[in-house]
Design an enzyme around this catalytic site. Structure first.
Site, PDB file in Angstrom:
ATOM      1  N   SER A  30       7.961  -9.689  -7.522  1.00  0.00           N
ATOM      2  CA  SER A  30       7.188  -8.681  -8.257  1.00  0.00           C
ATOM      3  C   SER A  30       8.131  -7.739  -9.004  1.00  0.00           C
ATOM      4  O   SER A  30       7.789  -7.209 -10.052  1.00  0.00           O
ATOM      5  CB  SER A  30       6.311  -7.882  -7.301  1.00  0.00           C
ATOM      6  OG  SER A  30       5.498  -8.768  -6.554  1.00  0.00           O
TER       7      SER A  30
ATOM      8  N   HIS B 141       3.638 -15.994  -4.313  1.00  0.00           N
ATOM      9  CA  HIS B 141       2.525 -15.631  -3.434  1.00  0.00           C
ATOM     10  C   HIS B 141       1.480 -16.758  -3.404  1.00  0.00           C
ATOM     11  O   HIS B 141       0.957 -17.105  -2.338  1.00  0.00           O
ATOM     12  CB  HIS B 141       1.832 -14.362  -3.949  1.00  0.00           C
ATOM     13  CG  HIS B 141       2.710 -13.143  -4.000  1.00  0.00           C
ATOM     14  ND1 HIS B 141       3.075 -12.545  -5.179  1.00  0.00           N
ATOM     15  CD2 HIS B 141       3.271 -12.409  -3.011  1.00  0.00           C
ATOM     16  CE1 HIS B 141       3.819 -11.479  -4.918  1.00  0.00           C
ATOM     17  NE2 HIS B 141       3.972 -11.379  -3.617  1.00  0.00           N
TER      18      HIS B 141
HETATM   19  P1  AMP Z   1       5.719  -9.191  -1.249  1.00  0.00           P
HETATM   20  O1  AMP Z   1       4.446  -9.056  -2.021  1.00  0.00           O
HETATM   21  O2  AMP Z   1       6.945  -9.077  -2.071  1.00  0.00           O
HETATM   22  O3  AMP Z   1       5.739  -8.334  -0.005  1.00  0.00           O
HETATM   23  O4  AMP Z   1       5.742 -10.691  -0.717  1.00  0.00           O
HETATM   24  C1  AMP Z   1       4.693 -11.209   0.042  1.00  0.00           C
HETATM   25  C2  AMP Z   1       5.090 -12.545   0.587  1.00  0.00           C
HETATM   26  O5  AMP Z   1       5.378 -13.427  -0.493  1.00  0.00           O
HETATM   27  C3  AMP Z   1       6.341 -12.501   1.471  1.00  0.00           C
HETATM   28  O6  AMP Z   1       6.154 -13.354   2.585  1.00  0.00           O
HETATM   29  C4  AMP Z   1       7.404 -13.010   0.544  1.00  0.00           C
HETATM   30  O7  AMP Z   1       8.478 -13.623   1.233  1.00  0.00           O
HETATM   31  C5  AMP Z   1       6.626 -14.033  -0.260  1.00  0.00           C
HETATM   32  N1  AMP Z   1       7.324 -14.297  -1.533  1.00  0.00           N
HETATM   33  C6  AMP Z   1       7.760 -13.389  -2.434  1.00  0.00           C
HETATM   34  N2  AMP Z   1       8.409 -14.002  -3.443  1.00  0.00           N
HETATM   35  C7  AMP Z   1       8.399 -15.330  -3.167  1.00  0.00           C
HETATM   36  C8  AMP Z   1       8.926 -16.475  -3.819  1.00  0.00           C
HETATM   37  N3  AMP Z   1       9.599 -16.406  -4.975  1.00  0.00           N
HETATM   38  N4  AMP Z   1       8.723 -17.689  -3.241  1.00  0.00           N
HETATM   39  C9  AMP Z   1       8.049 -17.778  -2.060  1.00  0.00           C
HETATM   40  N5  AMP Z   1       7.542 -16.727  -1.399  1.00  0.00           N
HETATM   41  C10 AMP Z   1       7.708 -15.512  -1.936  1.00  0.00           C
END
Ligand code: AMP
Length: 290
Positions: free
Chosen positions: A186, A37
Site C-alpha cells: 500500500s 491482499h
Molecule cells: P497490510 O494491509 O499491509 O497490513 O497487509 C495485510 C496482509 O497482506 C498482510 O498479511 C501482508 O503480509 C499481506 N501482503 C501485503 N503485501 C503483500 C504482497 N505484496 N504479497 C502478498 N501478501 C502481501
C-alpha cells in the site's frame, strides 16, 4: 458482500457460521487493497466459506513519527475489489469500536518483537499482536491468511497463537510483485518518479543473493555484502538493515543449512519498504524464493 462495522454484529455473523459448521477464513488488512491482499483472499476462498476481510488502519501499530495520518484510505475501491472477488464479509470497524475510551490491554511477544522491524519501529509488533488477537477473538477463524512479505510479523503471530492456545491455523502466502520485481505494498503509492525506479533495489538485492547462492556461495557475510552493495548503488535509497536470519527464530544465520530468510528494509525518499527471500535447503541444493 456484507459490510460490518460493529464488533457485536461481526461476532454474531461468525457465531452463526460456526453453528452451521462452516469453515471461517479471516484475512486481516489495513485496506488500500492491491493484488497482494487479493491473493490472500483467493487462497482463503479455496479453503474457507465464509471469507471475512478486515480493513482497519490500526493506530496502535504506527509509531509517533510514522505515516498513520497519511496512510492511504481507499474504502470505495476496496469495497468494490472485495465485492468483485466474492468476499462474504468486510469487517470495517471504526477506531473507537476497536479501542474505546479506557482501553488498556496490549499483547507483547517478547524478544522477537524487539529485533529487525521491531528495532526500527518500537511498539509496532505490540500493536499488530494486540489487534490480531482482538480480530481472532471477534471472528474465531478456523484459518487466517497472511503474506510472507511481512515474514517477521507472521512468525510473531504464530508464536502468539501457540503461546495463547489460539485455534486459528495461520496460512502464509507468497509475495506478489510488480512486473519489475517491486513487492506490492500500500505504501508504494507514496513513491514518485525516480523513487519508484529506485525502489526495485530491494528486489534486486534479493535477486543478487539468489544468483550468488545459485553460483555456490554459502558464506552469509559475503551474501550480505552482495545485498548491501546493490542497495548502496541505488540513488536515494537508505538501507535500514540487510540480514540473513534463521526462519524459526529470526536469529542471525551462521550458515544456510537450515531454512533462512534474507530480509531487507530501506527508506526510498521518505517511504519505508521491506522485502525478503526465503532460503531453503533442498537435498544438495538450496532453493531461494523471492
Ligand atoms: P497490510 O494491509 O499491509 O497490513 O497487509 C495485510 C496482509 O497482506 C498482510 O498479511 C501482508 O503480509 C499481506 N501482503 C501485503 N503485501 C503483500 C504482497 N505484496 N504479497 C502478498 N501478501 C502481501
Amino acid at each position: 458482500m456484507e459490510i460490518v462495522r460493529t464488533i457485536s454484529w461481526m461476532k454474531q455473523a461468525a457465531r452463526d457460521a460456526r453453528r452451521q459448521e462452516r469453515v471461517i477464513g479471516l484475512v486481516p488488512t489495513m485496506g488500500a487493497l492491491h493484488e497482494g491482499h487479493l491473493s490472500l483472499v483467493r487462497e482463503a476462498q479455496k479453503q474457507c466459506s465464509p471469507v471475512i476481510v478486515s480493513i482497519f488502519v490500526n493506530p496502535k501499530q504506527f509509531g509517533p513519527g510514522e505515516d498513520l495520518a497519511k496512510y492511504p484510505r481507499t474504502f470505495e475501491a476496496d469495497r468494490q475489489a472485495l465485492e468483485n472477488a466474492g468476499v462474504d464479509y468486510a469487517f470495517v470497524p471504526p477506531a473507537e469500536e476497536m479501542y474505546p475510551a479506557g482501553f488498556r490491554t496490549s499483547v507483547t511477544v517478547e524478544g522477537l518483537s524487539e529485533r529487525l522491524e521491531g528495532r526500527s519501529r518500537p511498539g509496532h509488533f505490540r500493536g499488530v499482536a494486540t489487534v490480531v488477537l482482538k480480530l481472532f477473538e471477534i471472528v474465531q477463524p478456523h484459518f487466517a491468511f497472511f503474506g510472507r512479505k511481512d515474514a517477521q510479523q507472521a512468525l510473531i503471530l504464530r508464536q502468539m497463537a501457540s503461546d495463547l492456545n489460539l485455534d486459528a491455523q495461520m496460512v502464509l502466502c507468497p509475495i506478489i510483485r510488480e512486473a519489475d520485481g517491486l513487492a506490492l505494498s500500500s505504501r508504494n503509492a507514496y513513491l514518485k518518479g525516480e523513487e519508484r525506479r529506485a525502489a526495485t533495489a530491494l528486489y534486486r538485492s534479493l535477486e543478487a543473493t539468489r544468483r550468488e547462492i545459485g553460483a555456490g556461495e554459502r558464506d552469509v557475510a559475503r551474501l550480505l555484502g552482495a545485498m548491501r552493495s546493490v542497495m548502496e548503488a541505488a540513488p536515494g535509497v537508505a538501507l535500514d538493515y540487510a540480514e540473513i536470519v534463521d526462519a524459526d527464530r529470526f536469529e542471525p544465520a551462521v550458515g544456510l543449512r537450515k531454512a533462512c530468510y534474507a530480509l531487507i528494509a530501506a527508506r526510498v525518499g521518505t517511504t519505508r519498504l521491506i522485502d525478503n527471500a526465503l532460503i531453503e535447503p533442498e537435498g544438495d541444493t538450496i532453493r531461494v524464493t523471492v
